[in-house]
Each structure stands twice: as C-alpha cells, then as structure tokens.
Design a protein around this motif. Sequence first.
Motif, mmCIF file in Angstrom:
data_model
loop_
_atom_site.group_PDB
_atom_site.id
_atom_site.type_symbol
_atom_site.label_atom_id
_atom_site.label_comp_id
_atom_site.label_asym_id
_atom_site.label_seq_id
_atom_site.Cartn_x
_atom_site.Cartn_y
_atom_site.Cartn_z
ATOM 1 N N ARG A 53 0.740 -1.194 0.059
ATOM 2 C CA ARG A 53 -0.146 0.136 -0.023
ATOM 3 C C ARG A 53 0.795 1.174 -0.003
ATOM 4 N NH1 ARG A 53 -2.178 3.546 3.855
ATOM 5 N NH2 ARG A 53 -4.362 4.239 3.418
ATOM 6 N N ALA A 54 2.117 1.388 0.860
ATOM 7 C CA ALA A 54 2.812 2.503 0.901
ATOM 8 C C ALA A 54 3.407 2.557 -0.236
ATOM 9 C CB ALA A 54 3.728 2.428 1.989
ATOM 10 N N LEU A 55 4.061 1.800 -0.818
ATOM 11 C CA LEU A 55 4.800 1.715 -2.360
ATOM 12 C C LEU A 55 3.967 2.287 -3.168
ATOM 13 C CD1 LEU A 55 7.390 0.922 -3.865
ATOM 14 C CD2 LEU A 55 6.652 -0.947 -4.052
ATOM 15 N N LEU A 56 2.676 1.737 -3.330
ATOM 16 C CA LEU A 56 1.924 2.127 -4.602
ATOM 17 C C LEU A 56 1.475 3.698 -4.150
ATOM 18 C CD1 LEU A 56 1.889 -0.708 -5.455
ATOM 19 C CD2 LEU A 56 -0.530 -0.420 -5.984
ATOM 20 N N MET A 57 1.283 3.952 -3.070
ATOM 21 C CA MET A 57 0.931 5.367 -2.686
ATOM 22 C C MET A 57 1.887 6.243 -3.256
ATOM 23 S SD MET A 57 -1.348 5.124 0.812
ATOM 24 C CE MET A 57 -1.483 6.843 0.903
ATOM 25 N N GLN A 58 3.410 5.995 -2.804
ATOM 26 C CA GLN A 58 4.486 6.689 -3.271
ATOM 27 C C GLN A 58 4.267 6.895 -4.675
ATOM 28 O OE1 GLN A 58 7.882 4.772 -1.716
ATOM 29 N NE2 GLN A 58 6.950 4.414 0.438
ATOM 30 N N LEU A 59 4.207 5.482 -5.568
ATOM 31 C CA LEU A 59 4.085 5.830 -7.025
ATOM 32 C C LEU A 59 3.032 6.685 -7.668
ATOM 33 C CD1 LEU A 59 5.180 2.061 -7.671
ATOM 34 C CD2 LEU A 59 6.779 3.993 -7.946
ATOM 35 N N ALA A 60 2.096 6.940 -6.677
ATOM 36 C CA ALA A 60 1.050 7.565 -7.319
ATOM 37 C C ALA A 60 1.317 9.134 -7.450
ATOM 38 C CB ALA A 60 -0.268 7.341 -6.374
ATOM 39 N N HIS A 61 2.552 9.339 -6.912
ATOM 40 C CA HIS A 61 3.028 10.835 -7.074
ATOM 41 C C HIS A 61 3.866 10.609 -8.283
ATOM 42 C CE1 HIS A 61 5.208 14.549 -6.364
ATOM 43 N NE2 HIS A 61 4.435 14.859 -5.245
ATOM 44 N N PRO A 62 3.416 11.622 -9.369
ATOM 45 C CA PRO A 62 4.192 11.473 -10.477
ATOM 46 C C PRO A 62 5.702 11.894 -10.471
ATOM 47 C CG PRO A 62 2.121 12.797 -11.038
ATOM 48 C CD PRO A 62 2.477 12.415 -9.502
ATOM 49 N N ALA A 63 6.171 12.564 -9.633
ATOM 50 C CA ALA A 63 7.633 12.814 -9.440
ATOM 51 C C ALA A 63 8.288 11.501 -9.039
ATOM 52 C CB ALA A 63 7.895 14.013 -8.788
ATOM 53 N N VAL A 64 7.799 10.929 -8.086
ATOM 54 C CA VAL A 64 8.367 9.736 -7.324
ATOM 55 C C VAL A 64 8.419 8.491 -8.430
ATOM 56 C CG1 VAL A 64 8.087 7.719 -5.485
ATOM 57 C CG2 VAL A 64 7.722 10.306 -5.092
ATOM 58 N N ALA A 65 7.278 8.531 -9.308
ATOM 59 C CA ALA A 65 7.342 7.380 -10.204
ATOM 60 C C ALA A 65 8.290 7.501 -11.228
ATOM 61 C CB ALA A 65 5.656 7.219 -10.892
ATOM 62 N N ARG A 66 8.358 8.678 -11.683
ATOM 63 C CA ARG A 66 9.359 9.254 -12.805
ATOM 64 C C ARG A 66 10.637 8.911 -12.085
ATOM 65 N NH1 ARG A 66 6.362 13.798 -14.014
ATOM 66 N NH2 ARG A 66 7.757 14.916 -12.762
ATOM 67 N N GLY A 67 11.158 9.380 -10.899
ATOM 68 C CA GLY A 67 12.349 8.878 -10.382
ATOM 69 C C GLY A 67 12.686 7.456 -10.288
ATOM 70 N N VAL A 68 11.634 6.508 -10.002
ATOM 71 C CA VAL A 68 11.966 5.282 -9.775
ATOM 72 C C VAL A 68 12.178 4.530 -10.971
ATOM 73 C CG1 VAL A 68 10.947 2.871 -8.901
ATOM 74 C CG2 VAL A 68 10.553 5.208 -7.746
ATOM 75 N N ALA A 69 11.414 5.058 -12.107
ATOM 76 C CA ALA A 69 11.316 4.480 -13.486
ATOM 77 C C ALA A 69 12.784 4.777 -14.069
ATOM 78 C CB ALA A 69 10.218 4.838 -14.430
ATOM 79 N N GLU A 70 13.231 5.906 -13.876
ATOM 80 C CA GLU A 70 14.435 6.595 -14.491
ATOM 81 C C GLU A 70 15.824 6.240 -13.697
ATOM 82 O OE1 GLU A 70 13.907 10.571 -15.119
ATOM 83 O OE2 GLU A 70 12.182 10.293 -16.567
ATOM 84 N N HIS A 71 15.817 5.905 -12.462
ATOM 85 C CA HIS A 71 16.991 5.811 -11.676
ATOM 86 C C HIS A 71 16.864 4.501 -10.888
ATOM 87 C CE1 HIS A 71 18.419 9.668 -12.466
ATOM 88 N NE2 HIS A 71 17.095 10.137 -12.568
ATOM 89 N N SER A 72 16.240 3.458 -11.311
ATOM 90 C CA SER A 72 16.370 1.966 -10.724
ATOM 91 C C SER A 72 16.205 1.026 -11.746
ATOM 92 C CB SER A 72 15.225 2.089 -9.688
ATOM 93 O OG SER A 72 13.815 1.914 -10.189
ATOM 94 N N ASP A 73 16.383 -0.220 -11.380
ATOM 95 C CA ASP A 73 16.444 -1.268 -12.316
ATOM 96 C C ASP A 73 15.103 -2.298 -11.548
ATOM 97 O OD1 ASP A 73 17.569 -2.030 -9.891
ATOM 98 O OD2 ASP A 73 19.004 -3.513 -10.582
ATOM 99 N N PHE A 74 14.023 -1.485 -11.751
ATOM 100 C CA PHE A 74 12.826 -2.003 -11.211
ATOM 101 C C PHE A 74 12.624 -3.338 -11.978
ATOM 102 C CE2 PHE A 74 11.283 0.880 -14.260
ATOM 103 C CZ PHE A 74 10.158 0.315 -15.111
ATOM 104 N N ALA A 75 12.830 -3.441 -13.276
ATOM 105 C CA ALA A 75 12.211 -4.566 -14.171
ATOM 106 C C ALA A 75 13.268 -5.839 -13.890
ATOM 107 C CB ALA A 75 12.538 -4.272 -15.385
ATOM 108 N N ASP A 76 14.490 -5.658 -13.466
ATOM 109 C CA ASP A 76 15.075 -6.697 -12.979
ATOM 110 C C ASP A 76 15.134 -6.934 -11.517
ATOM 111 O OD1 ASP A 76 16.363 -7.206 -15.391
ATOM 112 O OD2 ASP A 76 17.794 -5.505 -15.307
ATOM 113 N N ARG A 77 14.995 -6.039 -10.555
ATOM 114 C CA ARG A 77 14.912 -6.137 -9.318
ATOM 115 C C ARG A 77 13.451 -5.335 -8.703
ATOM 116 N NH1 ARG A 77 18.743 -3.271 -6.553
ATOM 117 N NH2 ARG A 77 18.835 -4.873 -5.021
#
Length: 299
Positions: A53-77
């Motif tokens: 729940r906390a993680l998805l609430m964080q990702l609902a903020h567009p700036a957080v979602a962009r930061g995660v998408a552009e600066h993490s290897d979420f697809a592999d990890r």
Amino acid sequence: MPATPRVPTERPAARPNAGSPGGAEDRLAALLADRDVLRTLASEPLVGLAAGRALLMQLAHPAVARGVAEHSDFADRPLARLFGTLDFLLITTYGTPDQVARVAAKVRGIHTTVRGDGYTGNDPDLQLWVNATLIDSALHVHERLMRGGDDPDFAEAYYRQARIVADVLGCPLESQPPDLAAFRAYMAETLAELEVTGTAREVTAAVLWPRRLRALFPALAVFRLVTAALLPDELRAGFGLPWTPARRRAAGALLGTAALTHRVTPRPLRRPPERLLVRLAAYRVDRTLSARRARRRAG
C-alpha cells in the motif's frame, strides 16, 4: 504534475546549533531519544501487510514514479525499492544515532544523483510524501486490523515520532505537519491531487507481477490481494487493480484471519530480534548502495 500542497509548519523547538562542533550529532541524538511508540508499532508483523500500500501510494506521485522508473532497475529487481525503504525505516527505528547517521548520509549521497524533469532525490517535499505514506499505512493497519482506533493518543505519539524518518533525510520537523490533525489534512489534500500515470502503472506492474519471481506466485498473489484491499479506493481504481466481489470477500477473510492471529498471539512472540534485524538491514543497505555505485560507474 500535481501541485505540492502547502504543509502546515510549527515553531521549531530549541535545539543545538547544527553548525557547532557536535551540534548535528546532539540534535540527532535528541531526535532519536524518544522512539518508544514508533518501535511499538514497527515491531508488529501485522504492519508489514501495508508495505505494498505504501509503495503504490508513493508511486501515485508522478515525480516519485518518474524517479523510480528513470533511476532504478525495477524490471530486474522489482522489489528492491520496497525492501530498501523498509531497511532504512528499520535502522532509523531501532538503530543507534551513529548507525542512523551513517546510513542516512549514504542514502542522501545516492539521492544527489537522482534528478530529472521535475524531481530530485533530495527534494524535501518528496521525502515528506514518501514518509507520509509509511506513516499513514502503519496507522491504517493499527486502526483497521489492530483495533487501535479508540486510542488517539497512541496515533498522535506515533505520528510525532515517525516524522524523524523524513527529518534525517533532509525534511526537517518544522517543514512537516506539526500534529496528527494537520497530517490527516495533508494526506487528504495530497491524495485529492495525485494522478496515477502510465509510468506509475508500468512500475507497479513490474512489482506486482514480476516476471523474474514467478516461483513466488502464491505469495505474490496474496501480496496483490492485500495491497489492493488496503489501498484507498481512488488509487486502486487509478492503478487498475481488479476488485471484484469475490476478491473483496477473499481479502476480508485473509485480513480477518491475520487480525485474529495478531490478537491471540502473545506480544513477546510477535516481537522480532531487533539487533539482528538492524545488522541485516545495514548489510543490505550497504550492499545495495555499493552495487548502485558500481552500475553508475560502469554506465
């Protein structure tokens, strides 16, 4: 990107001059001196149900979602951010001032490299929002599953103590809502302005339906169901999570069983080995940050 709501401020409490010798260390020690309520709730395994729940609430903020998408290897990890956040929270909750200072400095150092269109990793407003989702999720479980809704003093004390997590990362107490009522107002205002973007849904799909973790399908199915059940209705719809009457009943039965197990299990048996968990969390944080630095140098 939604506008960031104005955060009610409080008069800063008297504290040592952070620029004086030992000032920063004294201030941190004073902040961490009062963590009894924070530790009481953090030690409850039931609170872990709200991690998704906390993680998805964080990702609902567009700036957080962009930061995660552009600066993490979420697809592999796909679960790396979730566990990284929980490890940092664990150290801040149970660690010594020296442990907290060291891990916070390392995280802030990594965050200086996280920047893009409309966001930076050390943005105090984003630090506030990330920690707010953790606080709100813990209190949601406390009130809904642990029958803590009749103890407003506990919730107030928990909120005031949990603010230190954002403080040590660069969002000082005076820039955060000063009390629980102001925090509730901040959450309501922010949730009303959030927008679940395509980027957020892409990252969420990698977390909830990870291709590399298919062997964990049963556990992930439960994780998805619990996360959907605990999310605010508008965010569940925004992420497109399935929510049928059958899933609602299944979630109700699962959460009811978890709550009953919590009530019949003696508290000493529910408490984790805190020192061991802090050591493991510090090890994982060091390993994660070292790997990230190595990938950045290689790239």
